[in-house]
Design an enzyme around this catalytic site. Structure first.
Site, short mmCIF file in Angstrom:
data_model
loop_
_atom_site.label_atom_id
_atom_site.label_comp_id
_atom_site.label_asym_id
_atom_site.label_seq_id
_atom_site.Cartn_x
_atom_site.Cartn_y
_atom_site.Cartn_z
N SER A 32 -9.98 1.79 2.57
CA SER A 32 -9.07 2.53 1.73
C SER A 32 -8.03 1.65 1.02
CB SER A 32 -8.36 3.60 2.56
OG SER A 32 -7.50 2.98 3.51
N LYS A 79 0.85 -1.20 0.00
CA LYS A 79 0.00 0.00 0.00
C LYS A 79 0.88 1.24 0.00
CE LYS A 79 -4.02 1.96 2.44
NZ LYS A 79 -4.97 1.81 3.55
N SER A 108 -10.27 -0.50 6.75
CA SER A 108 -9.62 -0.30 5.44
C SER A 108 -8.90 -1.51 4.87
CB SER A 108 -8.64 0.88 5.51
OG SER A 108 -9.34 2.08 5.45
#
Lengths: 108, 497
Positions: free
Chosen positions: B166, B91, B190
């Protein structure tokens, strides 16, 4: 009402002056269009979280999460290598030698 | 040879590397081919690292070396680590030294990390391969990856829908066979919600279990890093590789932090073959905001557990309905503090104003997206004098009440089950104009962040749609420090041995 719905409020809970003051505190420039949509969104979010006011809070909180406590590091200067320092300085938008350059702040 | 990425697991890949069925270079190339074919549609990767093959080559050298040592040793010899040569995606808010880490923000578009996050250092020590950096909502704020400054990540099951967020890029990358595992971060769901939307497994560990050093802070009392992968077993392997106390993150815990009741229980269970007890907060699942297909799949999952010998019972969590409200006070408050560091002076985007102060205003306005600005201002509001007691203090007190409810429930159950999200993946653009509707996506996931408890999302079924099927996720929550309970139940449920 159940927990998944959110009430529509007719009250305007945040004023334009309040929003301007928050934006100043947070160092964010807002356009008039930003402000008018933010006021509406704040109303909807705040009327949702306002349901917290219904809770009977008799408990003292010490801000803990589970059994976790913050641990402070020892108060010592940590030396970093010249190349690490160079790497950090290189990320600055503007530098002069080994300093990060900013606009003049203090009048003579 | 053609490697079957769909059914590949870390253990299988490790064995294949050991036997020489394929090399890490070949495996990495197979993933790069998938990324090349699919990423232009899905947009999971923001950048594919040009040196991925080179990294794989280094891993292959280590594998060859360990085989030499092994064959020259009459003993078992040294083995190469499980994650050696395994291709992963990271990420974009986790730092890898020398590489861009933008948090999907314009503000950090050209920011190069100057050091490795602890989780990255741990993966590097095992010679894992980093394929690239993954799309996300800007600074991890959002539930759909629509807040990325670099375009939305689309759901591999249906490109007109979101991948969740997210960590949308992290979930979509695994779902499209674009990595064998990925890392995400989870502040209010997330990792778990996108895992649910993309039909993969995602773990949010116990607060403090994994070091956050080198990860961009969002809500510091809530954030955790965790794995996303195809199987529970893979998530367990990665969790074990990245967890542990870290002097660089004062909030990290060690094995002794939480009492070992749950571990004792797990051991007793192994000996007596007694299955765990699963509690269901039934009252919390009665709202009309929950998709009937999700609820049906959830109830079927409970039946599956019963059939496997688990005891399922209803539990009461009296204050759970306040979780999301508490979260949307505390999280913005912490966001507003954490985001104060981005001033356009030390690093990141700089825009000139007339004075130093105006530089701040111009830089932050130019660099930050709408949702980030909304949360900064909301956080500034709830922390401001006159509102602090009504919002922040009250929310903290209710947070403790919710935590106490969970701890009480865990006196009689081992696991608490809910759906991961109230719906399946929604259409792109469907919720962008209604922040509260978007926030409601987190209704089942925020509790684990507020309480610090570990939680996992595992695929439990599909909803049939006109254009095909959409995955549904089941969320299991366990006691502090008892990820093992999640792994045992998750593997049981998915039939992993």
């Amino acid at each position: 009402m159940n927990e998944y719905s959110h009430p529509v409020t007719l009250l305007c809970m945040i004023t334009l002056q309040e929003l301007d003051s928050l934006a100043t505190l947070a160092r964010i420039k807002l356009t008039d269009a930003d402000k008018s949509s933010l006021i509406k969104e704040f109303d909807s979010i705040l009327s949702y979280v306002d349901q917290l006011k219904k809770v009977d809070v008799s408990l003292d909180t010490d801000g803990r999460v589970g059994a976790v406590r913050n641990v402070t590091r020892s108060d010592e200067v940590v030396k970093i290598s010249a190349s690490d320092r160079e790497g950090l300085l290189n990320e600055a938008p503007d530098r002069e030698g080994d300093f990060i350059a900013v606009k003049k702040m203090i009048e003579q | 040879m053609k490697i079957d990425l769909k059914t590949l697991t870390i253990q299988k890949a490790h064995e294949a590397l050991q036997k020489g069925d394929f090399t890490s270079v070949q495996l990495t190339q197979a993933y790069l081919d998938e990324i090349k074919a699919k990423n232009k549609d899905v947009n999971a990767y923001l950048e594919v690292f040009a040196d991925a093959i080179e990294q794989a080559n280094e891993a292959d050298k280590r594998i060859t070396e360990s085989k030499k040592v092994k064959s020259s040793n009459t003993d078992k010899g040294t083995d190469f680590p499980l994650l050696c040569g395994i291709p992963s995606g990271i990420k974009d808010n986790i730092l890898i030294q020398g590489r861009i880490a933008s948090a999907a923000s314009k503000l950090l578009e050209n920011y190069h990390a100057t050091y490795d996050a602890t989780v990255i250092a741990k993966l590097k020590a095992e010679s894992a391969v980093f394929l690239g950096r993954l799309n996300m909502d800007e600074f991890a704020m959002g539930g759909s990856t629509e807040n990325s400054a670099y375009g939305v990540t689309k759901n591999p099951y249906d490109l007109s829908r979101v991948a969740g967020g997210s960590s949308g890029g992290s979930a979509a990358a695994v779902a499209m066979q674009g990595a064998l595992f990925t890392l995400g971060s989870d502040t209010g769901g997330s990792i778990r919600q996108p895992a649910s939307f993309c039909g993969v497994v995602g773990l949010k560990p116990t607060y403090g279990a994994v070091s956050r050093y080198g990860v961009m802070a969002m809500g510091s009392s809530l954030d955790q890093i965790g794995p996303i992968a195809n199987t529970v077993t893979d998530c367990e392997i990665i969790f074990k590789a990245i967890k542990g106390k870290d002097i660089k993150d004062g909030t990290t815990i060690d094995e002794s932090t939480y009492d070992t009741n749950s571990r004792i229980h797990a051991n007793a269970m192994k000996n007596t073959n007694k299955k765990m007890v699963i509690g269901v907060p039934r009252d919390f699942l009665k709202g009309d905001g929950i998709d009937s297909a999700v609820l049906k799949s959830f109830n079927e999952a409970l039946e599956t557990f019963k059939a496997k010998g688990y005891e399922v019972c209803d539990i009461s969590l009296p204050n759970i309905s306040y979780s999301l409200m508490v979260y949307y006070v505390l999280m913005p408050a912490e966001v507003s503090s954490n985001m104060a560091r981005f001033d356009g002076v030390k690093y990141g985007l700089h825009k000139d104003g007339a004075t130093v102060i105006e530089d701040y205003f111009e830089s932050r306005k130019a660099g930050l997206g709408k949702e980030v600005i909304r949360r900064i201002l909301l956080g500034t509001y709830v922390l401001s004098s006159g509102y602090y007691d009504a919002y922040y203090n009250r929310a903290n007190a209710v947070r403790q009440m919710i935590t106490d409810d969970f701890l009480k429930a865990f006196e009689s159950v081992d696991i608490i089950a809910t759906p991961t999200a109230p719906s399946t993946a929604f259409k792109i653009g469907e919720k962008t104009n209604d922040p509260v509707a978007m926030y409601l996506e987190d209704i089942f996931t925020v509790t684990a962040n507020l309480t610090g408890l570990p939680a996992i999302s595992i695929p439990c079924g599909y909803k049939e749609e006109m254009k095909g099927k959409l995955p549904i996720g089941l969320q299991l929550t366990a006691r502090h420090g008892d990820e093992q309970a999640l792994f045992i139940a998750g593997k049981d449920f998915l039939g992993e041995v």
